[in-house]
Design a protein around this motif. Structure first.
Motif, PDB file in Angstrom:
ATOM      1  N   VAL A  41     -62.248 -82.815 -10.746  1.00  0.00           N
ATOM      2  CA  VAL A  41     -60.853 -82.420 -10.985  1.00  0.00           C
ATOM      3  C   VAL A  41     -60.147 -82.115  -9.667  1.00  0.00           C
ATOM      4  N   PHE A  42     -60.808 -81.367  -8.775  1.00  0.00           N
ATOM      5  CA  PHE A  42     -60.189 -81.025  -7.492  1.00  0.00           C
ATOM      6  C   PHE A  42     -59.978 -82.268  -6.635  1.00  0.00           C
ATOM      7  N   ASN A  43     -60.947 -83.168  -6.622  1.00  0.00           N
ATOM      8  CA  ASN A  43     -60.816 -84.395  -5.826  1.00  0.00           C
ATOM      9  C   ASN A  43     -59.760 -85.335  -6.386  1.00  0.00           C
ATOM     10  N   ASP A  44     -59.560 -85.307  -7.695  1.00  0.00           N
ATOM     11  CA  ASP A  44     -58.506 -86.112  -8.316  1.00  0.00           C
ATOM     12  C   ASP A  44     -57.123 -85.492  -8.111  1.00  0.00           C
ATOM     13  N   VAL A  45     -57.080 -84.293  -7.625  1.00  0.00           N
ATOM     14  CA  VAL A  45     -55.844 -83.509  -7.496  1.00  0.00           C
ATOM     15  C   VAL A  45     -55.146 -83.465  -8.865  1.00  0.00           C
ATOM     16  N   ALA A  46     -55.934 -83.100  -9.866  1.00  0.00           N
ATOM     17  CA  ALA A  46     -55.423 -83.013 -11.232  1.00  0.00           C
ATOM     18  C   ALA A  46     -54.503 -81.816 -11.407  1.00  0.00           C
ATOM     19  N   LEU A  47     -54.684 -80.804 -10.589  1.00  0.00           N
ATOM     20  CA  LEU A  47     -53.870 -79.593 -10.668  1.00  0.00           C
ATOM     21  C   LEU A  47     -53.194 -79.377  -9.321  1.00  0.00           C
ATOM     22  N   ILE A  48     -51.896 -79.213  -9.340  1.00  0.00           N
ATOM     23  CA  ILE A  48     -51.157 -78.926  -8.116  1.00  0.00           C
ATOM     24  C   ILE A  48     -50.438 -77.598  -8.318  1.00  0.00           C
ATOM     25  N   PRO A  49     -50.925 -76.532  -7.671  1.00  0.00           N
ATOM     26  CA  PRO A  49     -50.250 -75.234  -7.825  1.00  0.00           C
ATOM     27  C   PRO A  49     -48.841 -75.303  -7.245  1.00  0.00           C
ATOM     28  N   MET A  50     -47.867 -74.946  -8.038  1.00  0.00           N
ATOM     29  CA  MET A  50     -46.480 -75.003  -7.601  1.00  0.00           C
ATOM     30  C   MET A  50     -45.952 -73.631  -7.202  1.00  0.00           C
ATOM     31  N   ARG A  51     -46.611 -72.584  -7.679  1.00  0.00           N
ATOM     32  CA  ARG A  51     -46.121 -71.241  -7.418  1.00  0.00           C
ATOM     33  C   ARG A  51     -47.261 -70.255  -7.548  1.00  0.00           C
ATOM     34  N   TYR A  52     -47.300 -69.314  -6.633  1.00  0.00           N
ATOM     35  CA  TYR A  52     -48.250 -68.215  -6.713  1.00  0.00           C
ATOM     36  C   TYR A  52     -47.446 -66.937  -6.903  1.00  0.00           C
ATOM     37  N   GLU A  53     -47.751 -66.199  -7.929  1.00  0.00           N
ATOM     38  CA  GLU A  53     -47.027 -64.965  -8.186  1.00  0.00           C
ATOM     39  C   GLU A  53     -47.885 -63.788  -7.771  1.00  0.00           C
ATOM     40  N   VAL A  54     -47.304 -62.941  -6.971  1.00  0.00           N
ATOM     41  CA  VAL A  54     -47.998 -61.752  -6.511  1.00  0.00           C
ATOM     42  C   VAL A  54     -47.174 -60.543  -6.922  1.00  0.00           C
ATOM     43  N   LEU A  55     -47.815 -59.629  -7.630  1.00  0.00           N
ATOM     44  CA  LEU A  55     -47.116 -58.411  -8.019  1.00  0.00           C
ATOM     45  C   LEU A  55     -46.950 -57.517  -6.800  1.00  0.00           C
ATOM     46  N   GLY A  56     -45.764 -57.047  -6.596  1.00  0.00           N
ATOM     47  CA  GLY A  56     -45.520 -56.137  -5.489  1.00  0.00           C
ATOM     48  C   GLY A  56     -46.081 -54.757  -5.776  1.00  0.00           C
ATOM     49  N   PRO A  57     -46.347 -53.981  -4.746  1.00  0.00           N
ATOM     50  CA  PRO A  57     -46.950 -52.660  -4.941  1.00  0.00           C
ATOM     51  C   PRO A  57     -45.964 -51.635  -5.491  1.00  0.00           C
ATOM     52  N   LEU A  58     -44.671 -51.903  -5.427  1.00  0.00           N
ATOM     53  CA  LEU A  58     -43.680 -50.924  -5.846  1.00  0.00           C
ATOM     54  C   LEU A  58     -43.308 -51.147  -7.308  1.00  0.00           C
ATOM     55  N   LEU A  59     -43.689 -50.199  -8.154  1.00  0.00           N
ATOM     56  CA  LEU A  59     -43.351 -50.282  -9.568  1.00  0.00           C
ATOM     57  C   LEU A  59     -42.478 -49.119 -10.003  1.00  0.00           C
ATOM     58  N   ALA A  60     -42.571 -47.998  -9.320  1.00  0.00           N
ATOM     59  CA  ALA A  60     -41.770 -46.819  -9.642  1.00  0.00           C
ATOM     60  C   ALA A  60     -41.593 -45.999  -8.370  1.00  0.00           C
ATOM     61  N   ALA A  61     -40.528 -45.237  -8.313  1.00  0.00           N
ATOM     62  CA  ALA A  61     -40.247 -44.508  -7.080  1.00  0.00           C
ATOM     63  C   ALA A  61     -40.161 -42.994  -7.272  1.00  0.00           C
ATOM     64  N   ARG A  62     -40.469 -42.519  -8.474  1.00  0.00           N
ATOM     65  CA  ARG A  62     -40.432 -41.077  -8.721  1.00  0.00           C
ATOM     66  C   ARG A  62     -41.837 -40.507  -8.700  1.00  0.00           C
ATOM     67  N   LYS A  63     -41.998 -39.353  -8.071  1.00  0.00           N
ATOM     68  CA  LYS A  63     -43.316 -38.719  -7.987  1.00  0.00           C
ATOM     69  C   LYS A  63     -43.836 -38.279  -9.352  1.00  0.00           C
ATOM     70  N   ASP A  64     -42.941 -37.925 -10.271  1.00  0.00           N
ATOM     71  CA  ASP A  64     -43.379 -37.412 -11.564  1.00  0.00           C
ATOM     72  C   ASP A  64     -43.529 -38.513 -12.625  1.00  0.00           C
ATOM     73  N   LEU A  65     -43.492 -39.767 -12.223  1.00  0.00           N
ATOM     74  CA  LEU A  65     -43.628 -40.880 -13.157  1.00  0.00           C
ATOM     75  C   LEU A  65     -44.975 -41.554 -12.960  1.00  0.00           C
TER      76      LEU A  65
END
Length: 83
Positions: A41-65
């Motif tokens: 499969v890899f040698n046939d290039v059957a899959l071509i990744p078009m996008r890599y999604e990375v979650l950012g470390p910032l999800l909330a900005a309040r200390k009490d959340l």
């Protein structure tokens, strides 16, 4: 093969070998076969990744959340805790 093949990848040799691997009960033999199929499969290039999604470390900005991230990346307010 099947509904997951939205790219309509087709390789008759791979399909035949995959059918054999699916019937193989010996874990070590099946793993070796699937590894070889992955190479095809890899040698046939059957899959071509078009996008890599990375979650950012910032999800909330309040200390009490407190928030636990979810693997499917949905943000549900019911999971939030303040304190």
């Amino acid at each position: 093969m099947g509904n997951a093949n939205s790219g309509r990848y087709s390789n008759p040799d791979l399909d035949a070998k995959l059918a054999v691997a699916k019937r193989t009960l010996d874990d070590a033999k099946r793993e070796k076969m699937l590894s070889e199929l992955s190479e095809i499969v890899f040698n046939d290039v059957a899959l071509i990744p078009m996008r890599y999604e990375v979650l950012g470390p910032l999800l909330a900005a309040r200390k009490d959340l407190q928030f636990t991230t979810r693997t499917e990346q949905y943000t549900l307010a019911v999971n939030d805790k303040t304190g």
